[in-house]
Design a protein around this motif. Sequence first.
Motif, mmCIF file in Angstrom:
data_model
loop_
_atom_site.group_PDB
_atom_site.id
_atom_site.type_symbol
_atom_site.label_atom_id
_atom_site.label_comp_id
_atom_site.label_asym_id
_atom_site.label_seq_id
_atom_site.Cartn_x
_atom_site.Cartn_y
_atom_site.Cartn_z
ATOM 1 N N SER A 120 -9.489 7.926 -31.678
ATOM 2 C CA SER A 120 -10.181 7.286 -30.553
ATOM 3 C C SER A 120 -9.239 7.205 -29.355
ATOM 4 C CB SER A 120 -10.603 5.858 -30.930
ATOM 5 O OG SER A 120 -11.452 5.845 -32.043
ATOM 6 N N GLY A 121 -9.745 6.668 -28.247
ATOM 7 C CA GLY A 121 -8.868 6.415 -27.100
ATOM 8 C C GLY A 121 -9.305 7.180 -25.860
ATOM 9 N N VAL A 122 -9.184 6.520 -24.699
ATOM 10 C CA VAL A 122 -9.679 7.107 -23.441
ATOM 11 C C VAL A 122 -8.812 8.201 -22.849
ATOM 12 C CG1 VAL A 122 -11.110 5.321 -22.391
ATOM 13 C CG2 VAL A 122 -8.639 5.141 -22.227
ATOM 14 N N GLY A 123 -7.565 8.286 -23.286
ATOM 15 C CA GLY A 123 -6.674 9.219 -22.584
ATOM 16 C C GLY A 123 -5.876 10.106 -23.511
ATOM 17 N N ILE B 21 -14.857 11.401 -28.430
ATOM 18 C CA ILE B 21 -14.635 11.826 -27.037
ATOM 19 C C ILE B 21 -15.110 10.734 -26.085
ATOM 20 C CG2 ILE B 21 -15.422 13.476 -25.279
ATOM 21 C CD1 ILE B 21 -15.631 15.550 -27.471
ATOM 22 N N GLU B 22 -14.334 10.520 -25.026
ATOM 23 C CA GLU B 22 -14.669 9.419 -24.108
ATOM 24 C C GLU B 22 -15.078 9.862 -22.718
ATOM 25 O OE1 GLU B 22 -13.538 5.708 -24.156
ATOM 26 O OE2 GLU B 22 -12.709 5.621 -26.171
ATOM 27 N N SER B 23 -14.902 11.152 -22.402
ATOM 28 C CA SER B 23 -15.281 11.600 -21.049
ATOM 29 C C SER B 23 -15.481 13.116 -21.044
ATOM 30 C CB SER B 23 -14.200 11.233 -20.029
ATOM 31 O OG SER B 23 -13.031 11.988 -20.293
ATOM 32 N N GLU B 24 -16.141 13.590 -19.996
ATOM 33 C CA GLU B 24 -16.337 15.043 -19.900
ATOM 34 C C GLU B 24 -15.017 15.794 -19.719
ATOM 35 O OE1 GLU B 24 -19.116 13.200 -17.633
ATOM 36 O OE2 GLU B 24 -20.341 15.009 -17.414
ATOM 37 N N PRO B 25 -14.125 15.335 -18.820
ATOM 38 C CA PRO B 25 -12.855 16.066 -18.685
ATOM 39 C C PRO B 25 -12.099 16.149 -20.014
ATOM 40 C CG PRO B 25 -13.037 14.357 -16.991
ATOM 41 C CD PRO B 25 -14.248 14.245 -17.858
ATOM 42 N N GLU B 26 -12.157 15.071 -20.779
ATOM 43 C CA GLU B 26 -11.473 15.088 -22.079
ATOM 44 C C GLU B 26 -12.132 16.103 -23.010
ATOM 45 O OE1 GLU B 26 -12.073 11.670 -24.542
ATOM 46 O OE2 GLU B 26 -10.453 12.225 -25.879
ATOM 47 N N MET B 27 -13.447 16.173 -22.941
ATOM 48 C CA MET B 27 -14.198 17.090 -23.804
ATOM 49 C C MET B 27 -13.820 18.541 -23.501
ATOM 50 S SD MET B 27 -18.261 16.861 -24.305
ATOM 51 C CE MET B 27 -18.906 17.723 -22.904
ATOM 52 N N ILE B 28 -13.662 18.832 -22.206
ATOM 53 C CA ILE B 28 -13.315 20.198 -21.803
ATOM 54 C C ILE B 28 -11.930 20.570 -22.335
ATOM 55 C CG2 ILE B 28 -12.786 21.639 -19.764
ATOM 56 C CD1 ILE B 28 -15.062 19.929 -18.344
ATOM 57 N N VAL B 29 -10.995 19.624 -22.206
ATOM 58 C CA VAL B 29 -9.635 19.897 -22.692
ATOM 59 C C VAL B 29 -9.642 20.070 -24.215
ATOM 60 C CG1 VAL B 29 -7.299 18.947 -22.920
ATOM 61 C CG2 VAL B 29 -8.518 18.728 -20.755
#
Length: 459
Positions: A139-142, A161-169
């Motif tokens: 877990s975790g936002v970053g 996953i916590e955000s779209e940018p994270e999902m892309i990475v």
Amino acid sequence: MPAIPIRCAHFRACKSGLVFACDLICPKAGFGQGSPRLDHFLYRDGALFAEDVPVAEIAAAVGTPFYVYSTATLKRHFALFDDALAWGDHLVCFAMKSLSNQAVIKVLGDAGAGMDVVSAGEYLRAKAAGIPGEKIVFSGVGKTAEEMRLAITGGIRQFNIESEPEMIVLDQVAQSLGAVVPVTIRVNPDVDAKTHAKIATGKSENKFGIPISRAREVYAMAGKMAGLKVVGVDVHIGSQLTDLAPFEAAYNKVAELTEQLRADGHEITRLDLGGGLGIPYARSNEAPPLPSDYGALIQRTVGHLGCEIEIEPGRLISGNAGLMVSKVIYVKSGEDREFLILDGAMNDLIRPAMYEAWHDIVPVIEPAPGVEPAKYDIVGPICESGDTFAKAREMPPVGVDDLVAFRSAGAYGAVMSSEYNSRPLIPEVLVDGDQFAVIRARPTYEEMIARDTMPEWLS
Ligand code: LLP
């Protein structure tokens, strides 16, 4: 899983010889269903014990201040959750952020727990304590690409996953490793958890998750990514919740979303419902919901979906499984109050300074019955007024060199400690029955100081 029989730590004192099982009540022990406290730190023969070990004996061996954890309490609390979800497929993933000592992780792992981690450090600790990757949820936002790579290579149950940018990475990292990683997406249900503002996470103003209103769109993106395999939905709305209603509101929204996502063609087989169930910090007047009620609520709100349930409790498992024990250095008379100056400080237990948190503070020698309480401002030696554990606290009178125990200090205690004021991190001790062991030693001053290095130009 059936209830694990645990010998009641009070059994000698109550002479009932009762075997204490997770769902039974020893009427004398002061804990059990409906009782305010679920732990194994009880007075016996006039002194506070950790299971079968006198707390004063540990203090003599390791010095003060220190943390001490009860194996029986950790196992009991884990079993309460495990039993509460026994109606279906489930995995209780201990939120390691609350207490991450490897010995504690081993106790819980051996009992069947998975782990919820939020950093490479926690991931590696879990692995070092023998938890297999397939029981670790990240877990975790970053999360950084480096952390993703480490966990994919080492084995992971799922990423939340916590955000779209994270999902892309994550998709890029997975593809670069030739992997397809299981993911859930954390949705933010915009529910007020009615807890301290610093630990509420489920409102739209908080940094966590994807607004539930946009979830279908983001799941559609995830569904097209070759490095990701969507397996479920994740939600966590906050910590120290003392009412089930916000959970109910959030889980109903998750149930509705799950049906929509399935209609959109996603295979949703897993629901991660987060952590957050609160504990009684003030023994006398708090009675948060029991894990059994929480489990029944989960069954009622999402049980019909046939998903495997994951939860991520931290505090309820570790909080009342630990004490911080400290010694009175001075009793100082102020103009209108008495200060109890302890050798423990805000760097050792920051919760009171950071969240105005209440911890029961009790003498290690059992007070005589009917003793008149004294009133103290209980403080540490650090050079700021924030280093205050309690103001105008009524407690039995204590004197110089007496030991006091902070209850409910197992969660977010040792893990949030620092070396502020160049005070070495305090040791952690684990008790199991009549045995105890140091599970993190106090560094010497030399060890602490030797971590600094001098640039060449200064030497
Ligand atoms: N899962 C996630 C995604 C979380 O962020 C947290 C806690 C948990 C699970 C575990 O929640 P628990 O069951 O322990 O309530 N330092 C604060 C608490 C911070 C909680 C952060 N997240 C304190 O001392 O009260």
